[in-house]
Design an enzyme around this catalytic site. Structure first.
Site, PDB file in Angstrom:
ATOM      1  CB  VAL A  74      -0.986   0.049   1.108  1.00  0.00           C
ATOM      2  CG1 VAL A  74      -1.637   1.392   1.305  1.00  0.00           C
ATOM      3  CG2 VAL A  74      -1.972  -1.294   1.082  1.00  0.00           C
TER       4      VAL A  74
ATOM      5  CB  THR B 147      -6.934  -2.747   7.108  1.00  0.00           C
ATOM      6  OG1 THR B 147      -7.140  -2.460   5.628  1.00  0.00           O
ATOM      7  CG2 THR B 147      -8.552  -2.984   7.681  1.00  0.00           C
TER       8      THR B 147
ATOM      9  CB  CYS C 130      -6.722  -7.711   2.480  1.00  0.00           C
ATOM     10  SG  CYS C 130      -5.328  -6.471   2.539  1.00  0.00           S
TER      11      CYS C 130
END
Ligand code: NAD
Length: 454
Positions: free
Chosen positions: A12, A122, A260
């Site tokens: 990311v 996250t 994820c």
């Protein structure tokens, strides 16, 4: 042009840093892993992500991006500081926030000027408030605002996902700060949703849990199809044509993996249970995902018998195509289970073999799919890389000990592969149908017996 600091250069962070630089901003990326820093400074990408390395080099050459381990070199002058460190899972299923905590403290200590700190990792609902607190403790009375900006990019298409996002979610108690982050994203021309902090954090978990639910749903339908003689691929096509349903995330296979979905569904389950809720759907989604992988192994044993002493070829190791990410990859569970049961594994993946070697040292890594096939008693298709979509089956058959293919991603048409002399098993398909025009009257009870017999 804005000054941007990105903390953490994983899948990311690196994409975020490089692409904001490509939009003309001045970007400093902070990374604590010295190995990664060395690779990045030499203009190489430490991860495989299509298109990323070229963009990295272009922006390094233009002087718009740099890499350092020194927070004081990036944070003090930054208009925006993105936190993009990992949030792996703890043993109890909760998200491990130690990297977020360390990053937030270091950012707080290095703050000098007013800045917007954006949490892109996250993180469990409520983390934004905690991060605000941590930074305040370190930064004293220096002004800053925290905005939650969950990331929705997909590995394998991260560059284009960044450039053309479906939406930008921004959560903050400081509306003006959220508007500034919206403005930073304006060149991407995506719809912006501004919410409070906790709602933004929840949107990320709810989105991933929903996508994982679709995958487990279609995998459950697949196992019912196998028993009742329907073809799940056609079922998904028929379902997906309905605008209310849509075609995405309805590919039956060997379940979801990656960095994820598994950890985020588990973390949401943990958050819900800790809050006194009863997340029974999330539990079912995880159970089905685990069972889906295990039933692929059972399917192999049904065709091949005991795998002890047999050679099994594995095509594809990464958790999905176009990435080298092995986190929670189905290949790991499948290979570990088969190895425990006495099978020898030969494997090939176009980009993930280096990463796989660290996790699966007992595998014999091969240079091509045809090397994998040598003396194999069965071939398993585990990742749907494009290069596995047009294999030369005559060649494979010449090399294999037995012509058995288990297609965990339903790449092939069962009839076509069987016509080439292979025993083929996909997921949720390939069950023999009764002959047309049969004279015999078939009752619904008989049908269930016929289809269960395979
Ligand atoms: P990653 O593990 O690939 O990268 C994290 C990076 O942060 C590593 O390079 C690590 O060395 C660095 N780091 C850790 N602590 C640091 C510190 N204190 N200072 C500076 N650098 C530090 O993680 P990732 O896959 O990029 O994921 C990051 C976050 O984004 C996670 O919360 C993840 O759930 C979320 N996310 C990931 C994806 C994805 O596809 N990978 C997609 C959406 C959201």
């Amino acid at each position: 042009m804005k000054k941007i600091c990105v903390v953490g250069t994983g899948y990311v962070g690196l994409v975020t840093g490089v692409l904001f630089a490509d939009l003309g901003n001045d970007v400093t990326c902070i990374e604590i892993d010295q190995r990664k820093l060395g690779i990045l400074r030499s203009g190489k990408s430490p991860i495989y992500e299509p298109g990323l390395e070229e963009l990295l080099r272009r922006n390094l050459d233009a002087g718009r991006i740099r890499f350092t381990d020194d927070y004081d070199a990036g944070v003090p002058n930054a208009d925006f500081v993105f936190i993009t460190v990992g949030t792996p899972m703890n043993d109890d299923g909760s998200a491990d926030l130690k990297y977020v905590e360390a990053a937030a403290r270091s950012v707080g200590r290095a703050l000098r000027n007013p800045s917007v700190i954006i949490d892109k990792s996250t993180v469990p609902v409520g983390t934004g408030d905690w991060v605000t607190d941590l930074i305040k403790r370190e930064a004293g009375d220096k002004p800053f605002a925290v905005v939650s900006n969950p990331e929705f990019l997909r590995e394998g298409s991260a560059v284009t996902d960044f450039q053309r996002p479906d939406r930008i979610v921004l959560g903050s108690l400081d509306h003006e700060a959220a508007e500034k982050v919206a403005e930073l994203h304006a060149p991407l021309q995506a719809p912006v949703h501004i919410t409070d902090l906790r709602t933004a954090e929840m949107i990320k978990y709810a989105s991933n849990a929903f996508l994982a639910t679709r995958i487990s749903f279609i995998n459950e339908i697949a196992s019912i199809c196998e028993q009742l003689g329907a073809d799940v691929k056609e079922v998904a096509r028929g379902m997906g044509a309905d605008k209310r349903i849509g075609p995405h995330f309805l590919d039956a296979g060997i379940g979801y993996g990656g960095s994820c979905f598994p950890k985020d569904v588990l973390a949401l389950h943990h958050m819900a249970a800790s809050a006194g809720c009863h997340p029974q759907l999330l539990q079912a989604v995880m159970d089905i995902n685990r069972d889906t992988r295990m039933s692929f192994i059972t399917k192999l044993e049904n065709v091949l018998g005991d795998v002890r002493g047999k050679t099994i070829g594995v095509l594809g190791l990464a958790f999905k195509p176009n990435t080298d990410d092995m986190r929670e990859a189905a290949s790991v569970t499948i290979i570990e289970t088969l190895t425990e049961r006495g099978a020898q594994i030969r494997a090939y993946d176009p980009v993930a073999m280096e990463a796989a070697e660290k996790l699966l040292p007992d595998v014999l890594y091969c240079a091509t799919p045809y090397d994998v096939a040598k003396s194999a008693d069965a071939l398993l298709i585990v990742t749907e890389w494009n290069e596995f979509k047009q294999l030369d089956f005559e060649r494979l058959k010449r090399f294999m000990r037995r012509p058995i293919i288990l297609d965990g991603r339903n790449i092939y048409d069962p009839a076509v592969i069987e016509a080439k002399g292979f025993t083929y098993r996909g997921v949720g398909r390939g069950v023999p149908r009764p002959a047309r025009g049969s004279e015999v009257e078939i009752t619904p009870e008989d049908l269930i017996e016929v289809y269960s017999a395979d």
